[in-house]
Design a protein around this motif. Structure first.
Motif, PDB file in Angstrom:
ATOM      1  N   LYS A 164       0.853  -1.273   0.001  1.00  0.00           N
ATOM      2  CA  LYS A 164       0.039   0.125  -0.052  1.00  0.00           C
ATOM      3  C   LYS A 164       0.952   1.301   0.011  1.00  0.00           C
ATOM      4  O   LYS A 164       0.770   2.372  -0.826  1.00  0.00           O
ATOM      5  CB  LYS A 164      -0.808   0.127   1.080  1.00  0.00           C
ATOM      6  N   GLU A 165       2.043   1.473   0.945  1.00  0.00           N
ATOM      7  CA  GLU A 165       2.998   2.386   0.993  1.00  0.00           C
ATOM      8  C   GLU A 165       3.527   2.523  -0.349  1.00  0.00           C
ATOM      9  O   GLU A 165       3.873   3.703  -0.629  1.00  0.00           O
ATOM     10  CB  GLU A 165       3.962   2.189   2.066  1.00  0.00           C
ATOM     11  N   LEU A 166       3.996   1.354  -1.243  1.00  0.00           N
ATOM     12  CA  LEU A 166       4.788   1.430  -2.308  1.00  0.00           C
ATOM     13  C   LEU A 166       3.841   2.238  -3.345  1.00  0.00           C
ATOM     14  O   LEU A 166       4.430   3.052  -4.122  1.00  0.00           O
ATOM     15  CB  LEU A 166       5.156  -0.001  -2.794  1.00  0.00           C
ATOM     16  N   GLN A 167       2.707   1.854  -3.405  1.00  0.00           N
ATOM     17  CA  GLN A 167       1.589   2.321  -4.497  1.00  0.00           C
ATOM     18  C   GLN A 167       1.328   3.756  -4.074  1.00  0.00           C
ATOM     19  O   GLN A 167       1.275   4.685  -5.205  1.00  0.00           O
ATOM     20  CB  GLN A 167       0.191   1.511  -4.285  1.00  0.00           C
ATOM     21  N   VAL A 168       1.303   4.260  -3.002  1.00  0.00           N
ATOM     22  CA  VAL A 168       1.135   5.555  -2.791  1.00  0.00           C
ATOM     23  C   VAL A 168       2.434   6.424  -3.293  1.00  0.00           C
ATOM     24  O   VAL A 168       2.286   7.431  -3.782  1.00  0.00           O
ATOM     25  CB  VAL A 168       0.900   6.102  -1.166  1.00  0.00           C
ATOM     26  N   TYR A 169       3.602   6.025  -2.815  1.00  0.00           N
ATOM     27  CA  TYR A 169       4.852   6.638  -3.238  1.00  0.00           C
ATOM     28  C   TYR A 169       4.897   6.652  -4.813  1.00  0.00           C
ATOM     29  O   TYR A 169       5.292   7.636  -5.583  1.00  0.00           O
ATOM     30  CB  TYR A 169       6.049   6.060  -2.811  1.00  0.00           C
ATOM     31  N   LEU A 170       4.507   5.575  -5.768  1.00  0.00           N
ATOM     32  CA  LEU A 170       4.481   5.429  -6.946  1.00  0.00           C
ATOM     33  C   LEU A 170       3.535   6.405  -7.644  1.00  0.00           C
ATOM     34  O   LEU A 170       3.690   7.158  -8.657  1.00  0.00           O
ATOM     35  CB  LEU A 170       4.286   4.128  -7.538  1.00  0.00           C
ATOM     36  N   ASN A 171       2.446   6.566  -6.799  1.00  0.00           N
ATOM     37  CA  ASN A 171       1.255   7.439  -7.326  1.00  0.00           C
ATOM     38  C   ASN A 171       1.648   8.712  -7.470  1.00  0.00           C
ATOM     39  O   ASN A 171       1.103   9.804  -7.979  1.00  0.00           O
ATOM     40  CB  ASN A 171      -0.019   7.263  -6.805  1.00  0.00           C
ATOM     41  N   MET A 172       2.534   9.277  -6.409  1.00  0.00           N
ATOM     42  CA  MET A 172       3.253  10.463  -6.192  1.00  0.00           C
ATOM     43  C   MET A 172       4.282  10.896  -7.292  1.00  0.00           C
ATOM     44  O   MET A 172       4.614  11.867  -6.923  1.00  0.00           O
ATOM     45  CB  MET A 172       3.560  10.829  -4.672  1.00  0.00           C
ATOM     46  N   GLY A 173       4.635   9.815  -8.067  1.00  0.00           N
ATOM     47  CA  GLY A 173       5.605   9.895  -9.055  1.00  0.00           C
ATOM     48  C   GLY A 173       7.320   9.716  -8.556  1.00  0.00           C
ATOM     49  O   GLY A 173       7.982  10.168  -9.216  1.00  0.00           O
TER      50      GLY A 173
END
Length: 266
Positions: A164-173
């Protein structure tokens, strides 16, 4: 010729390298790991790193920043001194900066203040951010969010978090740095499973030496010290987890690192 790898996070100014720093750089290069990016973790350490790297043009680069553990020592002149350091050709990013609520070596309000100061500096200079986050995901994310439109680029170094944290960081670019943590059959199991969710054009590798020595090295280093020469071992593990060839993973992670930091390599 060994394939070229870039270690994006080496604590080369750490005291454990005092006796053989030049040899550590040479051993890394002999294994195809060059250039190295030295991590700046305090003002003094960042200054020492920049000085040392100036002797190895095109082979050593550095970041300049204050690790959350060291923010308690920041003073009014700290950012101005970092700004001057950042103008040097060998300094390619601001950091290591962020939040660490696992150990709380600096008070949390102090960590937040100086993290934000360094984000502003990176925005002002349009330099990438080299980020540290431990047990502080929500506040870390909330602190960064307002600056996303002005940020150049950012890498979450030594990522060990959840999917979940990984996905957040990727979504933030953001880009993601993977260390030898992935080689730990106990703590790194989840990382080995989720690393395939990182797009190849956002993935970089690092040793975080002298820390995080891969547990599955066939020959254990004396005193357990990690070195950038062990990066190919981490690369092989990452490639295996991705289900990709060593050559493809090498080429991709090196290209990403070179472009992320704008490296001119001799």
């Amino acid at each position: 010729m060994k394939p070229k790898l870039i270690d994006i996070g080496v604590n080369l100014m750490h005291r454990s390298f005092h006796e053989d720093r030049d040899q550590v750089v040479a051993r890394a290069e002999a294994e195809g790991v060059s250039p190295l990016i030295i991590t700046g973790t305090s003002l003094k350490n960042s200054e020492e790193a920049a000085r040392y790297a100036s002797r190895f043009a095109g082979k050593l680069f550095t970041t300049a920043g204050i690790h959350p553990h060291d923010t308690k020592n920041c003073q009014t002149h700290t950012i101005e001194k970092l700004r001057k350091l950042a103008l040097l050709p060998q300094v390619v990013a601001i950091g290591e900066c962020g939040l660490d609520y696992n150990r709380d070596f600096s008070p949390r309000d102090v960590q937040k203040r100086w993290f934000e100061e360094q984000i502003r500096l990176a925005c002002e200079l349009q330099l990438p951010l080299f980020l540290h986050e431990r047990d502080a995901h929500y506040e870390f994310m909330q602190t960064l969010k307002p600056y996303l439109p002005r940020l150049n680029k950012a890498v979450v170094h030594c990522f060990t978090g959840s999917l979940k944290e990984l996905q957040v960081y990727l979504n933030m670019g953001f880009y993601i740095g993977i260390t030898g943590w992935i080689c730990d059959e106990r703590r790194g199991k989840h990382l080995a499973e989720i690393v395939k969710r990182i797009p190849l054009d956002r993935l970089m590798i690092e040793t975080d030496a002298p820390f995080l020595t891969p547990r599955d090295l066939a020959v254990k280093p004396s005193e357990g010290r990690n070195e950038p020469a062990f990066l190919p071992h981490i690369l092989r593990k990452v490639a295996s987890c991705l289900g990709r060839s060593i050559e493809e993973t090498t080429e991709a992670t090196t290209k990403v690192a070179r472009e992320f930091y704008g490296l001119s390599i001799h």
